[in-house]
Design a protein around this motif. Structure first.
Motif, PDB file in Angstrom:
ATOM      1  N   VAL A 112      43.662  48.849  33.541  1.00 44.01           N
ATOM      2  CA  VAL A 112      43.129  47.696  32.806  1.00 44.01           C
ATOM      3  C   VAL A 112      43.908  46.427  33.140  1.00 44.01           C
ATOM      4  O   VAL A 112      43.333  45.385  33.434  1.00 44.01           O
ATOM      5  N   GLY A 113      45.241  46.509  33.099  1.00 46.74           N
ATOM      6  CA  GLY A 113      46.075  45.337  33.388  1.00 46.74           C
ATOM      7  C   GLY A 113      45.868  44.820  34.802  1.00 46.74           C
ATOM      8  O   GLY A 113      45.792  43.610  35.034  1.00 46.74           O
ATOM      9  N   GLY A 114      45.770  45.723  35.764  1.00 44.07           N
ATOM     10  CA  GLY A 114      45.541  45.324  37.149  1.00 44.07           C
ATOM     11  C   GLY A 114      44.213  44.619  37.327  1.00 44.07           C
ATOM     12  O   GLY A 114      44.116  43.625  38.058  1.00 44.07           O
TER      13      GLY A 114
ATOM     14  N   ARG B 299      52.963  44.463  43.387  1.00 45.03           N
ATOM     15  CA  ARG B 299      51.825  45.164  44.013  1.00 45.03           C
ATOM     16  C   ARG B 299      50.578  44.280  44.026  1.00 45.03           C
ATOM     17  O   ARG B 299      49.697  44.454  44.872  1.00 45.03           O
ATOM     18  N   LEU B 300      50.500  43.346  43.101  1.00 43.16           N
ATOM     19  CA  LEU B 300      49.369  42.420  43.044  1.00 43.16           C
ATOM     20  C   LEU B 300      49.582  41.181  43.914  1.00 43.16           C
ATOM     21  O   LEU B 300      48.712  40.316  43.982  1.00 43.16           O
TER      22      LEU B 300
ATOM     23  N   MET C 211      44.489  41.040  35.993  1.00 45.55           N
ATOM     24  CA  MET C 211      45.255  40.188  36.904  1.00 45.55           C
ATOM     25  C   MET C 211      44.479  39.892  38.181  1.00 45.55           C
ATOM     26  O   MET C 211      44.513  38.766  38.683  1.00 45.55           O
ATOM     27  N   LYS C 212      43.773  40.864  38.720  1.00 42.37           N
ATOM     28  CA  LYS C 212      42.973  40.623  39.928  1.00 42.37           C
ATOM     29  C   LYS C 212      41.886  39.598  39.657  1.00 42.37           C
ATOM     30  O   LYS C 212      41.629  38.730  40.495  1.00 42.37           O
ATOM     31  N   SER C 213      41.280  39.660  38.490  1.00 42.07           N
ATOM     32  CA  SER C 213      40.271  38.668  38.119  1.00 42.07           C
ATOM     33  C   SER C 213      40.893  37.275  38.022  1.00 42.07           C
ATOM     34  O   SER C 213      40.318  36.289  38.496  1.00 42.07           O
TER      35      SER C 213
ATOM     36  N   ILE D 149      50.730  32.517  32.718  1.00 41.30           N
ATOM     37  CA  ILE D 149      50.379  33.651  31.866  1.00 41.30           C
ATOM     38  C   ILE D 149      51.541  33.887  30.914  1.00 41.30           C
ATOM     39  O   ILE D 149      52.619  34.296  31.332  1.00 41.30           O
ATOM     40  N   GLU D 150      51.298  33.588  29.645  1.00 40.96           N
ATOM     41  CA  GLU D 150      52.360  33.774  28.664  1.00 40.96           C
ATOM     42  C   GLU D 150      52.434  35.219  28.192  1.00 40.96           C
ATOM     43  O   GLU D 150      53.519  35.761  27.995  1.00 40.96           O
TER      44      GLU D 150
END
Length: 167
Positions: free
Chosen positions: A78-80, A115-116, A83-85, A64-65
């Protein structure tokens, strides 16, 4: 990606990243021609850009750049979700660069990824300049699902550098 879509994405990139962490407009747009580079965008019902993620499909990993969320959408998860996807669909390790934890913003960014389930790898890593006039940038690599062992780090680093930092 349409020209106006790219312009929107690049505008968000400029507001989200210092020049040392992004390419010039022309160089960034040229990446869209590469088979192993993709920018995924997320819009709301009104068609407004909420976020984007720029991903390299490397031999060893998905790298992920850039991940950026619109200032109006920050703090809303939104960011989480993005990233989860990514985590759910990736068949390879996921890597990304983060600043060294020397500022509160850098520490919060690292904590977000931890956390992810990401791991902070503190092996020596310096990003080559990606924009003219910029200096090399000391960073760290975060990885999912596992930390990168010291003896394996050069393999991942070589894969990143062979695709992202060759001119």
């Amino acid at each position: 990606m349409e020209h106006n879509e790219f312009n929107e994405v690049y505008d968000l990139m400029v507001t989200s990243f210092p020049s040392s962490e992004r390419r010039s407009y022309e160089d960034q747009k040229a990446l869209l021609e590469k088979q192993n580079y993709e920018i995924k965008i997320n819009r709301n019902e009104q068609g407004e850009l909420l976020s984007f993620i720029a991903i390299w499909q490397l031999k060893t990993s998905h790298f992920i750049e850039h991940l950026a969320v619109s200032p109006l959408s920050r703090g809303g998860g939104v960011g989480g979700k993005i990233m989860k996807s990514m985590i759910e669909t990736s068949q390879k390790p996921i890597l990304l660069e983060v600043e060294q934890p020397e500022t509160e913003i850098a520490k919060k960014r690292i904590q977000f990824y931890e956390r992810l389930g990401f791991h902070l790898n503190t092996h020596d890593y310096v990003q080559s300049p990606i924009q003219e006039g910029e200096a090399p940038l000391p960073l760290h690599i975060m990885s999912y699902p596992n930390p990168i062992l010291a003896e394996d780090f050069s393999y991942f680093k070589e894969d990143i550098f062979s695709e992202l930092y060759t001119n």
